[in-house]
Design an enzyme around this catalytic site. Structure first.
Site, PDB file in Angstrom:
ATOM      1  N   GLU A  44      55.658 -16.185  54.699  1.00 57.27           N
ATOM      2  CA  GLU A  44      55.138 -14.310  54.714  1.00 57.27           C
ATOM      3  C   GLU A  44      53.538 -14.365  55.041  1.00 57.27           C
ATOM      4  O   GLU A  44      52.733 -15.022  53.981  1.00 57.27           O
ATOM      5  CB  GLU A  44      55.733 -13.350  54.192  1.00 57.27           C
ATOM      6  CG  GLU A  44      55.555 -12.384  54.100  1.00 57.27           C
ATOM      7  CD  GLU A  44      56.743 -11.409  52.704  1.00 57.27           C
ATOM      8  OE1 GLU A  44      56.519  -9.989  53.297  1.00 57.27           O
ATOM      9  OE2 GLU A  44      56.658 -12.210  52.046  1.00 57.27           O
ATOM     10  N   LYS A 113      58.461  -6.043  58.828  1.00 57.32           N
ATOM     11  CA  LYS A 113      59.434  -6.176  58.024  1.00 57.32           C
ATOM     12  C   LYS A 113      60.211  -4.576  57.709  1.00 57.32           C
ATOM     13  O   LYS A 113      59.702  -3.734  57.878  1.00 57.32           O
ATOM     14  CB  LYS A 113      58.977  -6.259  56.438  1.00 57.32           C
ATOM     15  CG  LYS A 113      59.437  -6.868  55.540  1.00 57.32           C
ATOM     16  CD  LYS A 113      59.017  -7.142  54.297  1.00 57.32           C
ATOM     17  CE  LYS A 113      58.850  -7.261  52.941  1.00 57.32           C
ATOM     18  NZ  LYS A 113      58.777  -8.527  52.045  1.00 57.32           N
ATOM     19  N   CYS A 174      61.356 -12.062  53.069  1.00 54.92           N
ATOM     20  CA  CYS A 174      61.366 -12.108  51.744  1.00 54.92           C
ATOM     21  C   CYS A 174      62.308 -10.639  50.801  1.00 54.92           C
ATOM     22  O   CYS A 174      63.322 -11.181  51.225  1.00 54.92           O
ATOM     23  CB  CYS A 174      59.760 -12.053  51.495  1.00 54.92           C
ATOM     24  SG  CYS A 174      59.719 -12.326  49.210  1.00 54.92           S
ATOM     25  N   PRO A 358      38.445 -24.249  24.075  1.00 52.07           N
ATOM     26  CA  PRO A 358      38.662 -24.403  22.502  1.00 52.07           C
ATOM     27  C   PRO A 358      38.847 -24.317  21.541  1.00 52.07           C
ATOM     28  O   PRO A 358      40.479 -24.059  21.562  1.00 52.07           O
ATOM     29  CB  PRO A 358      37.364 -22.597  22.098  1.00 52.07           C
ATOM     30  CG  PRO A 358      37.401 -22.062  23.759  1.00 52.07           C
ATOM     31  CD  PRO A 358      37.953 -22.670  24.433  1.00 52.07           C
ATOM     32  N   LEU A 359      39.605 -25.240  21.124  1.00 50.36           N
ATOM     33  CA  LEU A 359      40.579 -26.330  20.780  1.00 50.36           C
ATOM     34  C   LEU A 359      41.020 -26.546  19.450  1.00 50.36           C
ATOM     35  O   LEU A 359      39.935 -26.367  18.450  1.00 50.36           O
ATOM     36  CB  LEU A 359      40.367 -27.212  20.781  1.00 50.36           C
ATOM     37  CG  LEU A 359      42.027 -28.535  21.322  1.00 50.36           C
ATOM     38  CD1 LEU A 359      42.699 -27.121  22.107  1.00 50.36           C
ATOM     39  CD2 LEU A 359      41.437 -30.034  21.819  1.00 50.36           C
ATOM     40  N   SER A 360      41.747 -24.860  18.787  1.00 51.23           N
ATOM     41  CA  SER A 360      40.887 -24.666  17.187  1.00 51.23           C
ATOM     42  C   SER A 360      42.554 -25.329  16.460  1.00 51.23           C
ATOM     43  O   SER A 360      42.107 -25.524  15.589  1.00 51.23           O
ATOM     44  CB  SER A 360      42.192 -23.052  16.662  1.00 51.23           C
ATOM     45  OG  SER A 360      43.509 -23.087  17.526  1.00 51.23           O
ATOM     46  N   GLY A 361      43.185 -26.240  17.210  1.00 54.03           N
ATOM     47  CA  GLY A 361      43.836 -27.042  16.317  1.00 54.03           C
ATOM     48  C   GLY A 361      45.108 -26.104  16.068  1.00 54.03           C
ATOM     49  O   GLY A 361      46.092 -26.942  15.434  1.00 54.03           O
ATOM     50  N   GLY A 362      45.521 -25.426  17.091  1.00 52.93           N
ATOM     51  CA  GLY A 362      47.064 -23.842  16.344  1.00 52.93           C
ATOM     52  C   GLY A 362      47.516 -24.943  18.324  1.00 52.93           C
ATOM     53  O   GLY A 362      46.721 -24.993  19.024  1.00 52.93           O
ATOM     54  N   ILE A 363      48.157 -24.309  18.188  1.00 45.89           N
ATOM     55  CA  ILE A 363      50.107 -24.550  18.796  1.00 45.89           C
ATOM     56  C   ILE A 363      49.368 -23.682  20.628  1.00 45.89           C
ATOM     57  O   ILE A 363      49.585 -24.233  21.408  1.00 45.89           O
ATOM     58  CB  ILE A 363      51.305 -24.269  19.150  1.00 45.89           C
ATOM     59  CG1 ILE A 363      52.174 -25.274  19.757  1.00 45.89           C
ATOM     60  CG2 ILE A 363      51.195 -22.925  19.215  1.00 45.89           C
ATOM     61  CD1 ILE A 363      53.611 -25.031  18.699  1.00 45.89           C
ATOM     62  N   ASP A 364      48.488 -22.851  20.929  1.00 54.30           N
ATOM     63  CA  ASP A 364      47.972 -22.388  21.735  1.00 54.30           C
ATOM     64  C   ASP A 364      47.207 -23.094  22.543  1.00 54.30           C
ATOM     65  O   ASP A 364      47.815 -23.486  23.824  1.00 54.30           O
ATOM     66  CB  ASP A 364      48.008 -20.628  21.422  1.00 54.30           C
ATOM     67  CG  ASP A 364      49.138 -19.793  20.974  1.00 54.30           C
ATOM     68  OD1 ASP A 364      50.233 -19.891  21.170  1.00 54.30           O
ATOM     69  OD2 ASP A 364      48.643 -19.154  20.496  1.00 54.30           O
ATOM     70  N   SER A 365      46.006 -23.188  21.814  1.00 46.74           N
ATOM     71  CA  SER A 365      45.049 -23.828  22.790  1.00 46.74           C
ATOM     72  C   SER A 365      45.709 -25.694  22.755  1.00 46.74           C
ATOM     73  O   SER A 365      45.220 -26.106  23.714  1.00 46.74           O
ATOM     74  CB  SER A 365      43.753 -24.218  21.855  1.00 46.74           C
ATOM     75  OG  SER A 365      43.951 -24.742  20.610  1.00 46.74           O
TER      76      SER A 365
END
Length: 715
Positions: A44, A113, A174, A358-365
């Site tokens: 499309e 369309k 579509c 920024p890698l925090s050590g948590g599951i999201d990052s």
């Protein structure tokens, strides 16, 4: 047998990239012809790119689209093949989303369309007029640049079909497939045997099966050949278009393109017997309905889709294609692949040198970093397969000369060149999160920085103390709620400032040029609840997990631990989610996200779907949850949860206006840009609604304490 070879395609188009879009269209036509196809269908609005949004209101878009179509009409590749091309066209001063059917340098039909996508992520009625003159056409006056090429002054414009010597072709676009009364029904009853559908259908978790089943059902009842084309990749917005173009015959899928790949152009072809369509349509009820159907106008193309060979019997090469079993990715695989493909497009098209998180050590990052790792794996695979575009893009962003021998076939090595992570600790951070961040970066190959930012935090609080004479304290040290929140937010917002500083300067520090894009890592549930600091490290350039629930992210990490051979991920799954922004006092435990939010992530997902997908306000949400949760929670407990969700959502709704642009993945996303069109200033106490909830909760029986209830069994 009466065999025709047809082609549908998926293209990595880019909004306003007329030169690149034209090249990809011509490449797809050339591939289709090389495979013997006599009909080619594209996505499309493939000429300007689907995601132009309000640029569609500019006359330039229409002009440049005609210029590109002129190039296609004159191209040798586009001769001898019927092509279905998508572009916007102005007819009688109104803009239409059109399919242009061309053959041998002529325009056969312009088909606008009729049914528009105008909810969720789509606002087509803002840019286009639907064609409501069903089974009618008008004359469209061609612009001068096209008249010189085709020799035509006017062409038919409207709802009609195209007939060749041996078959009839009908066009859908579509959304028209998804409407209750789809155009293919009337067209099929009027003798159309081949249907084309050109789409720009975005990826969403657990969505592909709906699209496939609709096409199978349409051709199973009606009979016919269905060619579905789709865009693929990121074309400049929050959506990832997931390809999966396919060809169906009489309810069976014969061929399908990839759903997640880094290919610029992918063409799907099949050789099909038209007699199979005709045999499928011999049922008496179909014949009765066909006899009552109003006819469509037909516009003739002087060709045969069978290549002029007519009826062919007994030839070895004319064996009918077998059906293809559709394999659907699990949600975990979709998370690994969809955002990764989107990130690659965004990175290469923005001409930057890599990503920073920024890698925090948590599951999201952690999930954000693993998705980048998945992107690097896809790049390595594509490079090993000889994908020239991927190799060229990888060389540019790593600073290698175009003619160098460098190949990004080692995912970990490539990751070290383009992905940078940083642990920004404070005195409230734990040794466990610091180590997890470092170990994850090492496992995936990222270039990692480990730092403490206490000096920066002290400097900000010192400025405040200098001018007010007051020093804020955490609650555990005797401070007020206001002090406690402010001290947490100072840390969170400084992480954004430091993160952007490192993103701009880390390449320079490593002896390279350019800058990095900062990745956010707030999940869809935390955004919905507002459990984030405005303009903290969740504020970034783009966010690959902003449309994914915490529950799905955990499942993804468990999948990646095994699939990507990353044992370190087990420690992220076992850790208690915590922001680590407050000090631990005597007798206090780790700062838990779910405790602070006052609800679990699983509950948030339920609230989110009821609010957005099922369109529930507070009162109707309570009513539904009484039915769903009533066997293990009392009506008053459910009422408290519903009221707490709506109150916290309301007071934090303003944060949704500043969310980092995220890849759209979830149907209950609170993303404020155009998906979730709701106010950001609410009467947060919802006096009327909450009073009705309380009254109903008091009147309802408590099923949770009745014999046989789930709660009674637990007790």
């Amino acid at each position: 047998m009466h065999l025709v070879t047809v082609a549908t395609c998926q293209l990595r188009q880019w909004a306003l990239d007329f030169t690149g879009n034209c090249e990809r269209i011509l490449a797809s036509i050339a591939i289709a012809k090389a495979r013997g196809a006599t009909l080619r269908v594209g996505p499309e609005l493939e000429v300007p790119g689907y995601g132009c949004l309000d640029h569609f209101l500019e006359g330039d878009i229409i002009l440049h689209s005609w210029e590109v179509l002129g190039q296609i009409l004159q191209s040798p590749d586009a001769q001898g093949i019927v092509c279905d091309i998508g572009m916007p066209i102005t007819h009688k001063n109104s803009n239409y989303n059109c399919r242009v059917i061309i053959y041998n340098g002529k325009i056969v039909l312009i088909r606008p369309k009729m049914w528009m996508a105008n909810d969720g992520n789509y606002r087509e009625l803002r840019h286009f007029t639907p064609w409501d003159k069903h089974r009618q056409t008008e004359k469209h006056s061609l612009p001068g640049i096209i008249r010189k090429i085709t020799g035509q002054t006017h062409v038919p414009f409207g709802d009609a079909v195209v007939t060749t010597e041996d078959t009839v072709i009908g066009v859908e676009t579509c959304e028209e497939l998804f409407t209750p009364n789809s155009p293919h029904i009337a067209m099929g009853l009027d003798g159309v045997e081949i249907f084309t559908n050109s789409s720009a259908s975005h990826h969403e978790l657990r969505k592909l099966n709906r699209r496939v089943e609709l096409i199978k059902e349409a051709t199973m009842k009606l009979g016919g050949i269905y060619l579905y084309a789709n865009q693929q990749g990121c074309d400049g917005d929050r959506l990832y278009y997931d390809g999966a173009s396919l060809i169906a015959l009489n309810g069976q899928i014969l061929a399908r393109g990839s759903q997640f790949s880094l290919n610029e152009v992918e063409v799907v072809t099949a050789t099909i017997d038209l007699e199979a369509v005709r045999a499928h349509r011999t049922g008496s009820s179909r014949r009765m309905q066909a006899a009552q159907t109003e006819p469509f106008e037909r516009y003739y193309v002087d060709t045969r889709l069978d290549g002029g060979q007519g009826l062919r019997i007994g030839e070895e090469e004319t064996k009918a294609p077998g059906k293809v079993d559709i394999v659907y990715h699990t949600p975990e695989e979709e998370i690994a692949l969809g955002p990764a493909c989107w990130l690659w497009d965004y990175l290469r098209r923005s001409k930057t040198q890599g990503y920073f998180v920024p890698l925090s050590g948590g599951i999201d990052s952690c999930a954000t970093a693993v998705i980048v790792h998945s992107m690097c794996r896809l790049v390595a695979k594509a490079a090993a397969e000889g994908n020239k575009q991927v190799i060229a893009d990888a060389r540019r962003m790593t600073g290698e000369p175009e003619d160098s021998a460098y190949l990004p076939t080692d995912a970990k090595e490539f990751c070290n060149r383009i992905f940078h992570t940083c642990y920004m600790g404070t005195q409230n951070s734990s040794a466990e999160t610091r180590k997890r961040a470092k170990d994850l970066a090492e496992a995936i190959g990222a270039y990692h920085v480990d730092l403490n930012m206490d000096t920066a935090v002290a400097a900000v609080t010192g400025i405040f103390s200098m001018f007010t004479g007051k020093t804020p304290q955490f609650k555990v040290h005797g401070g007020s709620n206001a002090e406690n929140l402010a001290l947490q937010n100072i840390q969170a917002r400084l992480r954004m400032v430091i993160g952007y500083t490192f993103a701009q300067l880390l390449p320079w520090a490593r002896g390279k040029v350019g800058g990095l894009l900062v990745l956010g890592s707030a999940n869809v549930d935390e955004s919905l609840r507002g459990y984030l600091t405005k303009y903290d490290c969740s504020s970034a350039d783009v966010n690959p997990i902003g449309g994914i629930s915490k529950t799905d992210l955990k499942r993804f990490i468990a999948y990646a631990q095994k699939e990507f051979d990353l044992p370190i991920l087990a420690s992220f799954l076992d850790a208690v989610p915590s922001a680590e922004l407050i000090p631990l006092g005597e007798g206090t435990t780790v700062q838990s996200d779910e405790v602070e939010m006052g609800m679990t992530y699983d509950e948030l997902s339920v609230f989110g779907r009821l609010r957005k997908v099922e369109k529930c306000g507070p009162f109707s949400m309570f009513g539904k949850l009484v039915q769903e949760w009533g066997t293990f929670l009392s009506p008053t407990e459910i009422a408290d949860k519903v009221k707490h969700f709506w109150f916290t959502h309301a007071i934090n709704r303003h944060k949704m206006t500043t969310l980092t642009p995220s890849v759209h993945m979830e149907s209950y996303s609170p993303e404020d840009n155009r998906f979730d069109m709701r106010p950001f200033l609410y009467p947060s106490r919802f006096d009327h609604q909450f009073a009705k909830i309380d009254a109903l909760a008091a009147a309802l029986p408590n099923r949770a304490t009745q014999p046989g209830s789930d709660k009674a069994k637990v007790d």
